[in-house]
Design an enzyme around this catalytic site. Structure first.
Site, PDB file in Angstrom:
ATOM      1  N   SER A  15       0.576 -12.215  13.672  1.00 17.09           N
ATOM      2  CA  SER A  15       1.020 -11.088  12.843  1.00 17.09           C
ATOM      3  C   SER A  15       2.342 -10.564  13.416  1.00 17.09           C
ATOM      4  CB  SER A  15      -0.042  -9.993  12.821  1.00 17.09           C
ATOM      5  OG  SER A  15      -0.320  -9.589  14.133  1.00 17.09           O
ATOM      6  N   SER A  16       2.918  -9.602  12.744  1.00 21.46           N
ATOM      7  CA  SER A  16       4.176  -8.972  13.183  1.00 21.46           C
ATOM      8  C   SER A  16       5.351  -9.945  13.294  1.00 21.46           C
ATOM      9  CB  SER A  16       4.013  -8.263  14.534  1.00 21.46           C
ATOM     10  OG  SER A  16       2.952  -7.380  14.484  1.00 21.46           O
ATOM     11  N   ILE A 151     -10.392 -13.423   7.103  1.00 19.38           N
ATOM     12  CA  ILE A 151     -11.410 -13.264   6.048  1.00 19.38           C
ATOM     13  C   ILE A 151     -10.871 -12.345   4.940  1.00 19.38           C
ATOM     14  CG2 ILE A 151     -13.675 -12.244   5.527  1.00 19.38           C
ATOM     15  CD1 ILE A 151     -14.595 -13.197   8.266  1.00 19.38           C
ATOM     16  N   GLU A 152     -10.222 -11.257   5.341  1.00 17.07           N
ATOM     17  CA  GLU A 152      -9.770 -10.264   4.358  1.00 17.07           C
ATOM     18  C   GLU A 152      -8.726 -10.810   3.386  1.00 17.07           C
ATOM     19  OE1 GLU A 152      -9.876  -9.731   7.611  1.00 17.07           O
ATOM     20  OE2 GLU A 152     -10.614  -7.708   8.067  1.00 17.07           O
ATOM     21  N   THR A 194       2.723 -24.136  13.476  1.00 17.59           N
ATOM     22  CA  THR A 194       3.168 -24.106  12.076  1.00 17.59           C
ATOM     23  C   THR A 194       2.388 -25.134  11.256  1.00 17.59           C
ATOM     24  OG1 THR A 194       5.363 -23.362  12.682  1.00 17.59           O
ATOM     25  CG2 THR A 194       5.175 -24.486  10.566  1.00 17.59           C
ATOM     26  N   CYS A 384       9.355  18.728   8.534  1.00 20.63           N
ATOM     27  CA  CYS A 384       7.985  19.065   8.149  1.00 20.63           C
ATOM     28  C   CYS A 384       7.294  19.865   9.256  1.00 20.63           C
ATOM     29  CB  CYS A 384       7.227  17.802   7.747  1.00 20.63           C
ATOM     30  SG  CYS A 384       5.953  18.183   6.532  1.00 20.63           S
ATOM     31  N   ARG A 465       0.402  20.108   3.665  1.00 19.14           N
ATOM     32  CA  ARG A 465      -0.528  21.062   3.053  1.00 19.14           C
ATOM     33  C   ARG A 465      -0.126  22.507   3.348  1.00 19.14           C
ATOM     34  NH1 ARG A 465      -4.891  17.829   1.823  1.00 19.14           N
ATOM     35  NH2 ARG A 465      -5.199  16.138   3.298  1.00 19.14           N
ATOM     36  N   HIS A 510      10.784  15.385   3.721  1.00 22.15           N
ATOM     37  CA  HIS A 510      11.070  14.253   4.613  1.00 22.15           C
ATOM     38  C   HIS A 510      12.347  13.524   4.184  1.00 22.15           C
ATOM     39  CE1 HIS A 510       7.170  14.157   6.780  1.00 22.15           C
ATOM     40  NE2 HIS A 510       6.771  14.795   5.695  1.00 22.15           N
ATOM     41  N   GLU A 512      13.981  11.469   5.834  1.00 20.22           N
ATOM     42  CA  GLU A 512      14.019  10.102   6.392  1.00 20.22           C
ATOM     43  C   GLU A 512      13.544   9.051   5.393  1.00 20.22           C
ATOM     44  OE1 GLU A 512      11.863  12.461   7.165  1.00 20.22           O
ATOM     45  OE2 GLU A 512       9.914  11.690   7.807  1.00 20.22           O
TER      46      GLU A 512
HETATM   47  N1  GLN Z   1       0.629  19.276   9.289  1.00 20.33           N
HETATM   48  C1  GLN Z   1       1.640  19.912   8.514  1.00 20.33           C
HETATM   49  C2  GLN Z   1       1.185  20.191   7.088  1.00 20.33           C
HETATM   50  O1  GLN Z   1       0.248  19.617   6.616  1.00 20.33           O
HETATM   51  C3  GLN Z   1       2.925  19.105   8.498  1.00 20.33           C
HETATM   52  C4  GLN Z   1       2.804  17.772   7.849  1.00 20.33           C
HETATM   53  C5  GLN Z   1       3.922  16.815   8.197  1.00 20.33           C
HETATM   54  O2  GLN Z   1       4.623  17.000   9.193  1.00 20.33           O
HETATM   55  N2  GLN Z   1       4.072  15.762   7.407  1.00 20.33           N
HETATM   56  O3  GLN Z   1       1.774  21.004   6.419  1.00 20.33           O
END
Ligand code: GLN
Length: 533
Positions: A15-16, A151-152, A194, A384, A465, A510, A512
């Site tokens: 893998s990888s 198997i998977e 291989t 976040c 959340r 996010h 990123e």
């Molecule tokens: N734990 C935090 C939340 O649920 C931040 C979540 C995160 O950094 N993706 O709001």
């Protein structure tokens, strides 16, 4: 429109080996020749999606614009292709079974015994063909997770066999990625693994059309010929993939190996247009010839596994190249940071990023880190949970709200400056229930965020959340931490900044996830610029 062409990428030996990068590189070359391409990942595990997986298990969970929690390979697909993916681009065994079992309960198979073949394989095939419907793509590349022989993986391999049979060799081909290890004791490259791996595929009814051999050293023509002969593959269809210093060079290596031409030939596509890779090559050249270098700290709690922060580290590479700067990322464990050692741990950093995360482990280290960045005027980006820590730190040390916290960590705090979102209060299930995917944010003009984006309305991806508690809005605003970005519908605070600081930005979303080679994320670009200054 001509038939959609399907390319399957399987892996053997270990893998990888980088099936995701090979898939993305091939897709890049085909896209550069003018084809519309998408990539799909099929994951053989039973989780419905990786959203509930600990990052230590499976690396980062990548979030698409439509709010799907997916495998980190989708991040590579987007970074290479500069095109969005969606829920349809990542399917797991869990999701396949969930669909089949739901259908069974509804009575869709009434009277029939529901079995792996044909019901599970039919559902897999439907999911593969779904991306090809709707006239959006010329070519769909499907990467099969895991290693042949697992198997998977069996139902997936069987589905590929059936599709190959149904569609014919002009419309469908299989690329198998294996490893050719170098044995230093005997000074030899070995092809036997291989050969064995191809045998496993053959036992399952699939003759691979193209072999990509991962290797540390260049393969001789003799070795390639030997593999071709014993694996029953055309000589030109044995391609080497030698280790390179950056994954972004792999498309250029695959171009040298004519992987794109081999695939185009076998699928009876036209190779008239030469690949347009000028911007890509410029990126590589900037990446390899930096004029500056900076050391940036990434403070998180999954730092033992850099894959847990894949999109962030790739965003540093994109934004670094944009600034002609080599970004050396130091991964620092937030659990190790205390009031006493913070100077020692963070000294010499030109910028500090506090990472996303969940739960209480390492949280105090993150808050101490924010204080250090704020008080020492070091460019800071909080993502976040990182933004939430910045809010908590400001509440405690500037507003003097003693014991202020996020209710995720302390639900009894007197100052719940970060609190559970209203719509989350009734949520019980953990899987797929966060605030996920793209949401709008309106940015005020006198802000670092506006300086970066150059516009007032943006859409960014979310996975959380908890939120900035607007009960305390004025306390923050009147004392120097300004909510400069807000969601227009829900009023949720999306961005906070400290204007008196050199460069201090916390984002609830996010950035990123949406940084690509061609479009490095503006916040990362400006963060790195501030670090260089
Ligand atoms: N734990 C935090 C939340 O649920 C931040 C979540 C995160 O950094 N993706 O709001």
């Amino acid at each position: 429109m001509a038939d959609v062409k399907y390319v399957f990428v399987t892996g053997g030996v270990a893998s990888s080996l980088g099936k995701g990068i090979i898939s993305a590189s091939l897709a890049k070359l085909l896209q550069a020749r003018g084809y519309s391409v998408t990539i799909q990942k099929l994951d053989p595990y039973i989780n419905v999606d990786p959203g509930t997986l600990n990052p230590y298990e499976h690396g980062e969970c990548y979030v698409t614009l439509d709010g799907a929690e997916t495998d980190l390979d989708l991040g590579h697909y987007e970074r290479f292709l500069n095109a969005p993916t969606s829920q349809a681009n990542n399917v797991t065994t869990g999701r396949i079974y969930q669909t089949v079992i739901n259908k069974e309960r509804k009575g869709d198979y009434l009277g029939k015994t529901v079995q792996v073949i044909p019901h599970i394989t039919d559902e897999i095939k439907r999911r593969i063909k779904l991306l090809g419907s709707g006239n959006k793509y010329d070519i769909v590349i499907t990467e099969i997770g895991g290693t042949v022989g697992d198997i998977e993986s069996l139902p997936y391999i069987e589905s590929v066999r059936q599709l190959k049979w149904e569609m014919g060799s002009q419309n469908c081909l299989v690329i198998h990625l294996t490893l050719v290890p170098y044995l230093s004791a005997s000074g030899e490259l070995k092809t036997k693994p291989t050969q064995h791996s191809v045998k496993v595929l053959l036992e399952n009814g699939i003759q691979p059309d193209v072999l990509v051999l991962r290797t540390e050293r260049n393969l001789t023509a003799d070795i390639k010929r030997k593999v071709a002969l014993f694996c029953n593959v055309e000589e030109g269809a044995v391609v080497q993939s030698v280790d390179v210093s950056t994954i972004y060079e792999v498309p250029l290596k695959m171009l040298e190996e004519k992987l794109d031409l081999t695939v185009i030939g076998k699928l009876r596509l036209s190779a008239e247009t030469e690949p347009q890779l000028t911007a890509w090559r410029e990126f590589i050249s900037r990446l390899k010839n930096p004029k500056h270098s900076v050391k940036v700290g990434l403070i998180g709690k999954y730092v033992e596994l850099p894959d847990a922060y894949k999109s962030i580290s790739e965003s540093f590479i994109h934004s670094g190249a944009m600034n002609e700067c080599q970004v050396n990322v130091e991964y620092i464990h937030s659990e190790d940071i205390t009031e006493e050692n913070v100077d020692e741990k963070l000294k010499g950093l030109k910028g500090i990023l506090v990472a996303p995360g969940f739960g209480s482990r390492g949280i105090e280290g993150k808050i101490i880190t924010v204080r250090y960045a704020r008080e020492n005027n070091i460019p800071f980006l909080g993502i976040c949970l990182g933004m939430q820590c910045a809010v908590v730190e400001f509440a405690r040390n500037v507003l003097h709200f003693e014991g202020a916290h996020s209710t995720e960590i302390n639900h009894k705090t007197r100052y719940p400056v970060i609190d559970l979102m209203e719509e989350q209060k009734s949520v019980i299930d953990k899987g797929g229930t966060m605030r996920l995917g793209g949401y709008k944010c309106i940015i005020s003009k006198d802000s670092l965020a506006y300086e970066a984006y150059g516009k007032t309305e943006i859409i960014e991806r979310h996975r959380h959340r908890y939120e900035f508690n607007d009960r305390f809005y004025d306390d923050f605003k009147n004392n120097g931490m300004i909510p400069v970005g807000v969601n227009p519908e829900s009023n949720l605070v999306e961005i906070v900044e400290i204007p008196s600081h050199k460069w201090f930005v916390g984002v609830q979303f996010h950035p990123e996830y949406s940084s690509t080679v061609i479009n490095p994320h503006p916040l990362f670009v400006n963060f790195i610029r501030a670090c260089i200054d």
